[in-house]
Write an enzyme that holds these catalytic residues in place. Sequence first.
Site, short mmCIF file in Angstrom:
data_model
loop_
_atom_site.label_atom_id
_atom_site.label_comp_id
_atom_site.label_asym_id
_atom_site.label_seq_id
_atom_site.Cartn_x
_atom_site.Cartn_y
_atom_site.Cartn_z
N LYS A 182 0.84 -1.20 0.00
CA LYS A 182 0.00 0.00 0.00
C LYS A 182 0.88 1.26 0.00
O LYS A 182 0.64 2.20 -0.73
CB LYS A 182 -0.87 -0.04 1.27
CG LYS A 182 -1.85 1.08 1.41
CD LYS A 182 -3.21 0.70 0.86
CE LYS A 182 -4.08 1.90 0.56
NZ LYS A 182 -4.35 2.73 1.71
N ARG A 183 1.91 1.19 0.81
CA ARG A 183 2.76 2.36 1.00
C ARG A 183 3.44 2.76 -0.33
O ARG A 183 3.47 3.91 -0.71
CB ARG A 183 3.83 2.05 2.06
CG ARG A 183 4.64 3.22 2.54
CD ARG A 183 5.54 2.79 3.69
NE ARG A 183 6.27 1.56 3.40
CZ ARG A 183 7.39 1.50 2.67
NH1 ARG A 183 7.91 2.60 2.17
NH2 ARG A 183 8.00 0.35 2.47
#
Length: 479
Positions: free
Chosen positions: A241-242
Amino acid sequence: MNRVRFAPSPTGLLHIGGARTYVFCWLFARSTGGQLVLRIDDTDAGRNTQESLRSILDGLEWLELPWDEQHYQSERRPIHVRAAEALLAKGVAYRDFTAEGAAEAERGEGGPWLFNPGMRDLGAIESDRRASSGEPFVIRFRVPREQPGGVGFKDLVFRKHFRRFADIEDFALLRANGHPTYHLASTVDDGEMGITHVIRGQDHLTNTFKHILLLQAMGFDRPSFAHLPLLLGPDGSKLSKRRHGPIVSVTNYRDMGFLPAGFMNYLSLLGWSPKDNREVLTVEQLVDAFRIEHVLRTNAVVQVGEKPGETQVDPKAVWLNGQHLRSMPPAQLLPYVEAYFRGSGWWRDEFSGARREWFLEAIDALRSRLNLLSEFPVRCRAYFHDDFGFEPKALANLDRDGVRDMLRELAARIERAPDFTEQSVEHELRMLSAEREVKAGLLINGSRAALTGQPVGPSAFRVFTLLGKDRVVARLRAV
Ligand code: GLU
């Protein structure tokens, strides 16, 4: 009967990698006549969130691949604690009284990983005495040190694996606060729930040695293990996600206008493909074709779209979704279009009531150029509503010499004509273009622009009949 489980921890949004694991578990269960258990691994109270649980359940429900049983691991804590105590009583586990933070693994010269060797060798009487005096402790598994050997297994995907006992540390089963660790809770539940196949991400492969030791010590049958290759982003790093943003979260695909069948087809090809290399497969075809042994051992790459302004998701996912969008029977597509129209405030009950047949025809004609449900509202507003905008290219088609005039004349002729069919409209339009000595294409493009505000769309004469005589006449007049 095969029993497989999907065991997400509710500590983050449902990730596309998690959904891929779920799809493989589901396909395995369905294709072998087995059962799928959804087990929420919520033992880590400090990291669980309601938002994450919602995202997992919403995402899985959206996929329309139902599970057969559901459990919350946190409700089973007494069972996990009893299992740790039983192992302790058997001498297969021991109490470690060193403060948790201080319990560091020490690896001697090629020797075994031992946690505080003094603790491992503490006599039973001394251990009981310290425990009953209220001293906190962690319960650890006593990995066999005496014999040379180790643990081996044959992964259904990654083949043979072996690890020496000397390379497995005495891992924790129960923390000082009485909470079971992942290793303990997971194996107790796999054993008690009669799990025959553990299918999970490759990142868990090294846990399997510990799990086999534990399952054996508790007297459970050893399940088969299948680890799935990692998902990487286009930059070659593990999908996260990051780093890779919203394309990682499953509910975003739903919100972007994917069909469950299209998205599931995409996920199924991340690390697997059927023997005949087909790509577009319905859920039933996937169930027929799926074999866990054919899962690939190479990491799967999730691409990111490159055209600026376009959805950033993998173009292959969009393409596959388009294939499903166009081949599904319109009546089956209707509920998805409805949900999407409702979300955009576009829905009218007559679309599934009095005008249902018309609505199905419209969807059928319009979808030929669409890939995502979200494109219906953006590109097809003129078919469903009277206020719509004009794209610059459409305006250019209207601005050509004399086009507006001719379209007004066409309106008059269509209004007078006894019939209103694709053929009768075509006849009027071609007559008019012949009389005015212009190419029919000029009027075809002009009328499409006047009727829909778009330079492209379904076949021009189909557009007329889809809109109906009254709207056609009014829109041509209004140019
Ligand atoms: N809760 C673990 C996870 O989300 C499950 C791993 C497993 O399947 O054993 O990674």
